[in-house]
Write an enzyme that holds these catalytic residues in place. Sequence first.
Site, PDB file in Angstrom:
ATOM      1  N   ARG A 104       5.480   4.756   5.929  1.00 55.25           N
ATOM      2  CA  ARG A 104       5.504   3.790   4.833  1.00 55.25           C
ATOM      3  C   ARG A 104       5.704   2.394   5.406  1.00 55.25           C
ATOM      4  O   ARG A 104       6.401   2.200   6.416  1.00 55.25           O
ATOM      5  CB  ARG A 104       6.648   4.141   3.890  1.00 55.25           C
ATOM      6  N   THR A 380      -4.851   4.746  -4.328  1.00 52.55           N
ATOM      7  CA  THR A 380      -4.350   5.421  -3.133  1.00 52.55           C
ATOM      8  C   THR A 380      -5.393   6.470  -2.805  1.00 52.55           C
ATOM      9  O   THR A 380      -6.347   6.648  -3.539  1.00 52.55           O
ATOM     10  CB  THR A 380      -2.964   6.022  -3.450  1.00 52.55           C
ATOM     11  N   ASN A 400      -1.797   0.145  -1.552  1.00 47.71           N
ATOM     12  CA  ASN A 400      -1.184  -0.088  -2.853  1.00 47.71           C
ATOM     13  C   ASN A 400      -2.271  -0.413  -3.871  1.00 47.71           C
ATOM     14  O   ASN A 400      -2.877   0.506  -4.415  1.00 47.71           O
ATOM     15  CB  ASN A 400      -0.102  -1.148  -2.830  1.00 47.71           C
ATOM     16  N   ASP A 422       5.875  -2.726  -4.709  1.00 58.75           N
ATOM     17  CA  ASP A 422       6.519  -1.462  -5.069  1.00 58.75           C
ATOM     18  C   ASP A 422       8.043  -1.554  -5.056  1.00 58.75           C
ATOM     19  O   ASP A 422       8.719  -0.621  -5.491  1.00 58.75           O
ATOM     20  CB  ASP A 422       6.069  -0.342  -4.125  1.00 58.75           C
ATOM     21  N   SER A 452       5.416   7.169  -4.932  1.00 56.83           N
ATOM     22  CA  SER A 452       5.214   8.409  -5.682  1.00 56.83           C
ATOM     23  C   SER A 452       4.339   9.402  -4.923  1.00 56.83           C
ATOM     24  O   SER A 452       4.035  10.477  -5.446  1.00 56.83           O
ATOM     25  CB  SER A 452       4.545   8.107  -7.033  1.00 56.83           C
TER      26      SER A 452
END
Length: 572
Positions: A104, A380, A400, A422, A452
Amino acid sequence: MYTTGFFIKRRQVSHCLITLLLALPLWGVGPDVLRAKSGIVTSRSMIASEVGISIMKRGGNAVDAAVATAFALAVTYPSAGNIGGGGFMLIRLADGTIAVNDHREIAPQKATRDMYLGADGEPVRDLSRSTHLAVGVPGSVAGLLDALEKYGNLSRAMVLEPAILLAREGFLLPDDIASQIKNRLADLSRFPAGRELFQKPDGSAYVAGDLFTQENLAKTLKRISQLGTAGFYEGLTAELLVAEMENHGGLITHEDLKNYRSIWREPILGTYRGYEIASMPPPSSGGVLLVMMLNMLEKFDLGGMGSGSPALIHHMVEAERRAYADRAQHLGDPDFYPVPIETLISKEYARFRFQDFQPGEASRSESIEAGQMPFESPETTHLSTMDAQGNAVALTTTLNGGYGARIVVEGAGFLLNNEMDDFSAKPNTMNMYQLIGREANSIAPGKRMLSSMTPTIISNKGEVVLVTGSPGGSTIITTVLQVVSNVIDHRMALSDAVAHPRFHHQWLPDSILVEKKGFSLDSIRALQKMGHRKPRVMSYARGLGDANSIMRVDDQLHGISDPRNAGGAAGY
């Protein structure tokens, strides 16, 4: 264009250089699902799936194929495939080893808690979505190469070669990508590098069938191939990225890039009706919520209710309502916030959380306390791979928003993410999507924003049964939940499990979102009679999610690219 070795849903044509990749025939092709013996790759791009299978044929395993496919997606599916973004990879090896790589993006060291607030103390949304301030430190390159080094069979040069060729020599644009670029051309062309990449030399828009080359991206990929992570986080690529930041008010520095590391985390593990669930831990909320909801639903006979019935939708919605209400209150980057993972995924907590459930009566979201989630764009992408030995990979990756911040790094040819959006810009403040975030997901230097993404692998008696995942922002988790339930509860074939109509509820706003097709007026009326507010029908036909999935059936592998979108499954 290939005519064997894969299943094509829509006409997608690649440049002739791809002919070096595939030659072996199928074991069998049905109308909806690809069947193969030795390996399957399914992704949002048929070309990228072909790349993954070519790597398997050259001796690669499921991890090699996943990494090669991901780098190819950065070329052939620029909306979400990337090297300037981040994601999560779930690996299950044939010996039962489960590994999770978190790559991430992270907030730059110069990031501040209130960096997106205006003089009035309220969020200025464009700052976190379409400017250089929106960009988190990219993680994709580090994560993909770390996974390749630890679990792959092939060399970095061999795995990156197809993506480099695709970028340098080009591929023929399919309809969907050409339309995406045309529709976003004004945003993509705000800066010279974007105009150079996404416009023809005469300034016109690309159309389907045009040869699309990306020379600067090819050079960047070549540096990664030769130097590994140093080819991205140091040297010329890093210099170009930092210059892009400095020239336009961004925050990422050389120090941010040098300090970036992907993290190997412990997977979220659960059980459901005897099946083993493996999914993604925080800073993704996906695995925790998936296991929470399955735990809440396990005592009910969902199969007996019938797929898509009002009773089934009611049970699932009530589980979703409670799980999403917990999300923002408790979930964030575990390196910055004490996430109570073991409690949240325990069956005891699920019983406690569902103790006020009424089989024939809807709850009211305002009576169920906890946080709300931050927005995450539907743009995504997910890929799944599985090889003959039983190794499997589920990988979800993103910029994103569609095309991220819509900013191309000058001289390097890759798009930048807008992942900082986010984070929660301000606690308990509703954004334009009616979503609230809280302390667990506040901005801090070096912190990873909540996600998510839910790459998931289901096993039974030590053997992989299902590899799945999806894009879709807040709908990712409920998409995966429904695919898993369709397979386990309703015993559906893979094509039916993925194609079945979907619905979604996320606590707030307090309404059920349903796809345009598949839900009768009688079902909608029955839900309203239970007390649910009138379901919202999606305004666009594409539908919820893009669950590119693989299932093992006896001695065969079945693969499908979600029929809601272009893409394809390749196998041999």
